[in-house]
Design a protein around this motif. Structure first.
Motif, PDB file in Angstrom:
ATOM      1  N   THR B 173       0.820  -1.209   0.000  1.00 32.33           N
ATOM      2  CA  THR B 173       0.000   0.000   0.000  1.00 32.33           C
ATOM      3  C   THR B 173       0.859   1.267   0.000  1.00 32.33           C
ATOM      4  O   THR B 173       2.086   1.200   0.108  1.00 32.33           O
ATOM      5  CB  THR B 173      -0.883   0.045   1.260  1.00 32.33           C
ATOM      6  OG1 THR B 173      -0.015   0.254   2.391  1.00 32.33           O
ATOM      7  CG2 THR B 173      -1.662  -1.248   1.453  1.00 32.33           C
ATOM      8  N   SER B 174       0.154   2.389  -0.046  1.00 37.56           N
ATOM      9  CA  SER B 174       0.863   3.669   0.009  1.00 37.56           C
ATOM     10  C   SER B 174       1.526   3.872   1.371  1.00 37.56           C
ATOM     11  O   SER B 174       2.425   4.696   1.506  1.00 37.56           O
ATOM     12  CB  SER B 174      -0.100   4.821  -0.291  1.00 37.56           C
ATOM     13  OG  SER B 174      -1.115   4.877   0.684  1.00 37.56           O
ATOM     14  N   LYS B 175       1.094   3.128   2.399  1.00 32.67           N
ATOM     15  CA  LYS B 175       1.789   3.198   3.689  1.00 32.67           C
ATOM     16  C   LYS B 175       3.178   2.588   3.560  1.00 32.67           C
ATOM     17  O   LYS B 175       4.160   3.149   4.052  1.00 32.67           O
ATOM     18  CB  LYS B 175       0.980   2.450   4.755  1.00 32.67           C
ATOM     19  CG  LYS B 175       1.626   2.423   6.148  1.00 32.67           C
ATOM     20  CD  LYS B 175       1.833   3.836   6.697  1.00 32.67           C
ATOM     21  CE  LYS B 175       2.004   3.874   8.194  1.00 32.67           C
ATOM     22  NZ  LYS B 175       0.771   3.654   8.941  1.00 32.67           N
ATOM     23  N   ASP B 176       3.251   1.446   2.875  1.00 37.22           N
ATOM     24  CA  ASP B 176       4.554   0.803   2.658  1.00 37.22           C
ATOM     25  C   ASP B 176       5.459   1.720   1.848  1.00 37.22           C
ATOM     26  O   ASP B 176       6.651   1.874   2.149  1.00 37.22           O
ATOM     27  CB  ASP B 176       4.352  -0.533   1.938  1.00 37.22           C
ATOM     28  CG  ASP B 176       3.435  -1.454   2.732  1.00 37.22           C
ATOM     29  OD1 ASP B 176       3.838  -1.885   3.822  1.00 37.22           O
ATOM     30  OD2 ASP B 176       2.306  -1.719   2.266  1.00 37.22           O
ATOM     31  N   LEU B 177       4.861   2.349   0.851  1.00 38.92           N
ATOM     32  CA  LEU B 177       5.600   3.292   0.012  1.00 38.92           C
ATOM     33  C   LEU B 177       6.116   4.472   0.848  1.00 38.92           C
ATOM     34  O   LEU B 177       7.288   4.863   0.753  1.00 38.92           O
ATOM     35  CB  LEU B 177       4.664   3.777  -1.102  1.00 38.92           C
ATOM     36  CG  LEU B 177       5.108   4.951  -1.952  1.00 38.92           C
ATOM     37  CD1 LEU B 177       6.420   4.642  -2.640  1.00 38.92           C
ATOM     38  CD2 LEU B 177       4.039   5.282  -2.983  1.00 38.92           C
ATOM     39  N   VAL B 212      -2.201   9.246   2.612  1.00 40.98           N
ATOM     40  CA  VAL B 212      -1.171   8.711   3.512  1.00 40.98           C
ATOM     41  C   VAL B 212       0.185   9.372   3.242  1.00 40.98           C
ATOM     42  O   VAL B 212       0.957   9.638   4.175  1.00 40.98           O
ATOM     43  CB  VAL B 212      -1.043   7.181   3.301  1.00 40.98           C
ATOM     44  CG1 VAL B 212       0.044   6.599   4.187  1.00 40.98           C
ATOM     45  CG2 VAL B 212      -2.381   6.488   3.544  1.00 40.98           C
ATOM     46  N   ILE B 213       0.458   9.644   1.981  1.00 46.32           N
ATOM     47  CA  ILE B 213       1.825  10.038   1.586  1.00 46.32           C
ATOM     48  C   ILE B 213       2.203  11.409   2.151  1.00 46.32           C
ATOM     49  O   ILE B 213       3.195  11.514   2.894  1.00 46.32           O
ATOM     50  CB  ILE B 213       1.973   9.975   0.049  1.00 46.32           C
ATOM     51  CG1 ILE B 213       1.699   8.542  -0.441  1.00 46.32           C
ATOM     52  CG2 ILE B 213       3.364  10.446  -0.372  1.00 46.32           C
ATOM     53  CD1 ILE B 213       1.609   8.407  -1.957  1.00 46.32           C
ATOM     54  N   PRO B 214       1.447  12.479   1.865  1.00 50.74           N
ATOM     55  CA  PRO B 214       1.839  13.773   2.446  1.00 50.74           C
ATOM     56  C   PRO B 214       1.722  13.779   3.965  1.00 50.74           C
ATOM     57  O   PRO B 214       2.516  14.446   4.642  1.00 50.74           O
ATOM     58  CB  PRO B 214       0.851  14.762   1.803  1.00 50.74           C
ATOM     59  CG  PRO B 214      -0.293  13.951   1.330  1.00 50.74           C
ATOM     60  CD  PRO B 214       0.270  12.614   0.980  1.00 50.74           C
ATOM     61  N   CYS B 299      -5.102   9.690  11.439  1.00 50.67           N
ATOM     62  CA  CYS B 299      -5.183  10.489  10.206  1.00 50.67           C
ATOM     63  C   CYS B 299      -4.382   9.846   9.081  1.00 50.67           C
ATOM     64  O   CYS B 299      -4.603  10.137   7.909  1.00 50.67           O
ATOM     65  CB  CYS B 299      -4.725  11.927  10.464  1.00 50.67           C
ATOM     66  SG  CYS B 299      -3.086  12.077  11.195  1.00 50.67           S
ATOM     67  N   THR B 300      -3.465   8.963   9.424  1.00 50.02           N
ATOM     68  CA  THR B 300      -2.675   8.291   8.391  1.00 50.02           C
ATOM     69  C   THR B 300      -3.455   7.144   7.755  1.00 50.02           C
ATOM     70  O   THR B 300      -3.545   7.056   6.530  1.00 50.02           O
ATOM     71  CB  THR B 300      -1.367   7.735   8.998  1.00 50.02           C
ATOM     72  OG1 THR B 300      -0.725   8.769   9.723  1.00 50.02           O
ATOM     73  CG2 THR B 300      -0.438   7.228   7.928  1.00 50.02           C
ATOM     74  N   ASN B 301      -4.026   6.282   8.561  1.00 46.84           N
ATOM     75  CA  ASN B 301      -4.648   5.057   8.032  1.00 46.84           C
ATOM     76  C   ASN B 301      -5.900   4.661   8.803  1.00 46.84           C
ATOM     77  O   ASN B 301      -6.027   3.530   9.277  1.00 46.84           O
ATOM     78  CB  ASN B 301      -3.644   3.890   8.064  1.00 46.84           C
ATOM     79  CG  ASN B 301      -2.710   3.876   6.880  1.00 46.84           C
ATOM     80  OD1 ASN B 301      -1.491   3.932   7.039  1.00 46.84           O
ATOM     81  ND2 ASN B 301      -3.258   3.821   5.667  1.00 46.84           N
ATOM     82  N   GLY B 302      -6.846   5.596   8.901  1.00 46.04           N
ATOM     83  CA  GLY B 302      -8.107   5.269   9.566  1.00 46.04           C
ATOM     84  C   GLY B 302      -9.306   5.484   8.655  1.00 46.04           C
ATOM     85  O   GLY B 302     -10.432   5.666   9.122  1.00 46.04           O
ATOM     86  N   ARG B 303      -9.058   5.476   7.335  1.00 48.67           N
ATOM     87  CA  ARG B 303     -10.142   5.752   6.373  1.00 48.67           C
ATOM     88  C   ARG B 303     -10.843   4.462   5.924  1.00 48.67           C
ATOM     89  O   ARG B 303     -10.441   3.368   6.287  1.00 48.67           O
ATOM     90  CB  ARG B 303      -9.575   6.526   5.182  1.00 48.67           C
ATOM     91  CG  ARG B 303      -9.438   8.025   5.460  1.00 48.67           C
ATOM     92  CD  ARG B 303      -8.737   8.771   4.348  1.00 48.67           C
ATOM     93  NE  ARG B 303      -7.318   8.450   4.345  1.00 48.67           N
ATOM     94  CZ  ARG B 303      -6.427   9.003   5.178  1.00 48.67           C
ATOM     95  NH1 ARG B 303      -6.795   9.904   6.050  1.00 48.67           N
ATOM     96  NH2 ARG B 303      -5.171   8.638   5.153  1.00 48.67           N
ATOM     97  N   LEU B 304     -11.873   4.643   5.102  1.00 51.80           N
ATOM     98  CA  LEU B 304     -12.714   3.512   4.716  1.00 51.80           C
ATOM     99  C   LEU B 304     -11.898   2.380   4.093  1.00 51.80           C
ATOM    100  O   LEU B 304     -12.070   1.210   4.440  1.00 51.80           O
ATOM    101  CB  LEU B 304     -13.807   3.983   3.744  1.00 51.80           C
ATOM    102  CG  LEU B 304     -14.787   2.905   3.321  1.00 51.80           C
ATOM    103  CD1 LEU B 304     -15.563   2.353   4.520  1.00 51.80           C
ATOM    104  CD2 LEU B 304     -15.762   3.442   2.268  1.00 51.80           C
ATOM    105  N   GLU B 305     -10.999   2.716   3.165  1.00 50.26           N
ATOM    106  CA  GLU B 305     -10.229   1.650   2.515  1.00 50.26           C
ATOM    107  C   GLU B 305      -9.303   0.934   3.491  1.00 50.26           C
ATOM    108  O   GLU B 305      -8.942  -0.224   3.273  1.00 50.26           O
ATOM    109  CB  GLU B 305      -9.419   2.228   1.355  1.00 50.26           C
ATOM    110  CG  GLU B 305     -10.313   2.572   0.186  1.00 50.26           C
ATOM    111  CD  GLU B 305      -9.531   3.020  -1.029  1.00 50.26           C
ATOM    112  OE1 GLU B 305      -8.307   2.768  -1.100  1.00 50.26           O
ATOM    113  OE2 GLU B 305     -10.149   3.636  -1.905  1.00 50.26           O
TER     114      GLU B 305
END
Lengths: 168, 418
Positions: B173-177, B212-214, B299-305
């Motif tokens: 995912t973009s978190k890994d990125l 996630v990225i910014p 705020c980093t990874n608590g969204r629907l996806e």
């Protein structure tokens, strides 16, 4: 303005979570915050720090959370100045805004050891290590920052901008 | 004459100037300023400035998110003072306990738009780069000064360009990125700088993934981060926005202090080791590390996806350690509920809490005991971050958090994904 104090030496990336943990953020009282300053990285600091002492850090000092409590707790502990190789940007702004002097000098920060005595001339931006006799020139402040420092911090600076006179 | 970076264009616009260069110091007039539970303290500083009123209350947003619902009497008192202040000053946007995290809610409400400048009393204000805005974090005294005058000085940052090539593999995912980039840049690798992204990878990412990225670039010391907005962003904003906007793009010949290119197609899942978000290794290095707590949210990874990703892993499974799920907003929680995702999480044994920041910074709702290990989808794992100094925190993607919860040990989610 001249300062002199003993060095407390820390490494790179000292973050605001260890400077003042979030569990204490519910207050903004400098004295209360000072009792927990550096608690999670150096338990002896808050008990032993003396008025006028100087913190020396590596690169990116004050990284992480934007909490203004971090410089407030350090100032509340009696620290007169922080010297570091570099500062995190929000910490840099916060320190200036609450009137805690901070200076960037890679050489001075690297050479200083715990317990050294530093003499600092804030106007000239010079840092002298009394153990070695070496004097270092810190990076100059941008003019806007100097204006805030000269006003005594951002709150009095803002008062000046608004043309509000302090009465009583 | 060389071209301009995004940061140069955005801050020139915010300062009402025809042009600006890196290094210039400008008085900027942000399009939106925001704060959260810290607004009670900001109010006290504001009162010291002597200013009678907030100058542009319609461009101020306040969200209660950091310690919600109030865990102590003192937090409750701060919240009460904020509510009273919001009424008295006619603050334009106020979001109550449970509405969600400031960055997420402001994004959902489209209170800031591409090309605009937003300043927040929160270090993850870099978040708003996801829609092509200039977002930067500031301190409390600065927010008080902004309430009083509507303006603040900012130095136009130098910029780094990061070009992303290829597509992420399934389960990556973009978190890994973002973790990979942080590991390479280091915690001070973007200090004082604008991190401007480019490349075809971005267009293939969903909006949830882009954010996630910014958000994570705050951990590299960045002043702001930027993704070029495209049709997906414009479509998202169309039904929500209340004013017009002009997106800004860096010139092709803009000057960058550093340029990096990263091919993401071979990227493996990544993880940040305690106690530094830039201490990043491939996930495979720590497989099997026991964990006592898994935390999905922020705020980093608590969204629907993110909740959807966890549900993919958790469907039909049962967690072996406690799993705390805090949706980033009420809207996220509602959508997850309607999609059946909440059911899957509860059936797997998750504890679900009020939308907000949750245990991210150690206020409440998931403080680990000494020596307990947490795996978290958050952005920051400094020592003591979650409230306990000797409780290590690992940072990874929602997939990894969910897979690790199932095994009670750090695990590769791709074993669960078919």
């Amino acid at each position: 303005m001249k300062l002199e104090g003993k060095v407390w030496k820390y490494g790179d990336n000292i973050d605001t979570d260890v400077i003042i943990p979030a569990r204490y953020l519910v207050t903004t009282d400098p004295k209360t915050l000072a009792q927990h300053c550096m608690e999670d990285i150096d338990q002896g600091f808050a008990q032993s720090v003396q008025p006028g002492d100087i913190i020396v850090g590596g690169s990116n000092f004050g990284c992480g959370s934007s909490r203004e409590h971090a410089p407030i707790s350090i100032k509340g502990a009696g620290v007169s100045c922080i010297v570091a190789e570099s500062f995190a940007r929000i910490f840099f702004r916060n320190a200036i805004n609450i009137g805690l002097p901070i200076l960037e000098s890679v050489e001075a920060a690297r050479a200083a050891q715990k317990g050294d005595t530093l003499s600092i001339d804030l106007v000239a931006g010079t840092i002298t290590n009394q153990r070695t006799g070496q004097t270092y020139q810190a990076n100059p402040y941008p003019p806007f920052v100097l204006a805030i420092i000269n006003a005594g911090g951002l709150v009095p600076y803002t008062r000046n901008v608004l043309g509000i006179k302090i009465t009583g | 004459m060389s071209g301009r970076t995004f940061a140069e264009k955005a801050l020139a616009r915010a300062a009402g100037k025809p042009d600006a260069r890196a290094g210039d110091i400008l008085d900027v007039r942000p399009d939106l300023v925001f704060s959260h539970d810290n607004s009670a303290a900001i109010r006290r500083i504001f009162e010291q400035t002597g200013a009678p009123r907030v100058v542009r209350p319609e461009r101020v947003a306040i969200t209660l998110d950091h310690a919600v619902p109030a865990p102590t009497r003192q937090h409750a008192q701060n919240h009460a003072e904020i509510r009273e202040w919001v009424q008295a000053q006619q603050i334009g946007a106020f979001f109550e306990v449970g509405r969600g995290i400031c960055h997420q809610v402001i994004s959902e409400e489209a209170l800031v738009l591409p090309g605009e400048t937003i300043l927040g009393a929160d270090s993850h204000s870099t978040h708003f780069g996801w829609l092509g805005a200039f977002g930067a974090g500031i301190g409390r005294s600065e927010m008080a000064a902004l309430w009083a005058t509507g303006e603040l000085w900012l130095r136009v940052p130098e910029a780094i360009r990061i070009t992303l090539r290829g597509r992420l593999a399934p389960g990556v995912t973009s978190k890994d990125l973002s973790l990979c980039i942080l590991g390479r840049l280091g915690a001070d690798g973007g200090l004082y700088q604008s991190i401007e992204f480019a490349g075809e990878t971005l267009a293939a990412l969903s909006l949830d993934e882009r954010a996630v990225i910014p958000n994570m670039m705050a951990e590299a010391g960045a002043k702001n981060a930027y993704l070029p907005p495209d049709g997906a962003v414009f479509d998202y904003l169309e039904a929500r926005r209340t004013r017009d906007y002009t997106p800004l793009y860096p010139d092709p010949d803009a000057e960058y202090v550093a340029e990096h290119t990263l091919d993401v197609s071979a990227l493996e899942p990544q993880i940040a080791l305690p106690d530094r978000p830039d201490q990043v290794v491939p996930l495979s290095r720590v497989i099997g590390q026991p964990v006592q707590q898994a935390f999905l949210g922020t705020c980093t990874n608590g969204r629907l996806e993110d909740l959807q990703a966890a549900a993919e892993v958790l469907r039909g499974q049962r967690v072996r350690c406690r799993l705390i799920v805090i949706p980033a907003s009420a809207a996220v929680m509602l959508a997850a509920s309607r999609a059946g995702i909440i059911d899957v999480l509860l059936e797997a044994g998750a504890a679900i809490g009020t939308p907000g920041c949750g245990p991210c910074m150690g206020n409440h709702m998931g403080i680990p005991a000494p020596s307990e290990v947490t795996i978290s989808s958050a952005n920051r794992n400094y020592r003591g971050r979650m409230g306990t100094p000797d409780a290590p925190v690992y940072l990874a993607s929602p997939y990894v958090v969910a897979a690790s919860a199932v095994r009670g040990a750090i695990s590769d989610p791709r074993e669960f994904l078919t």
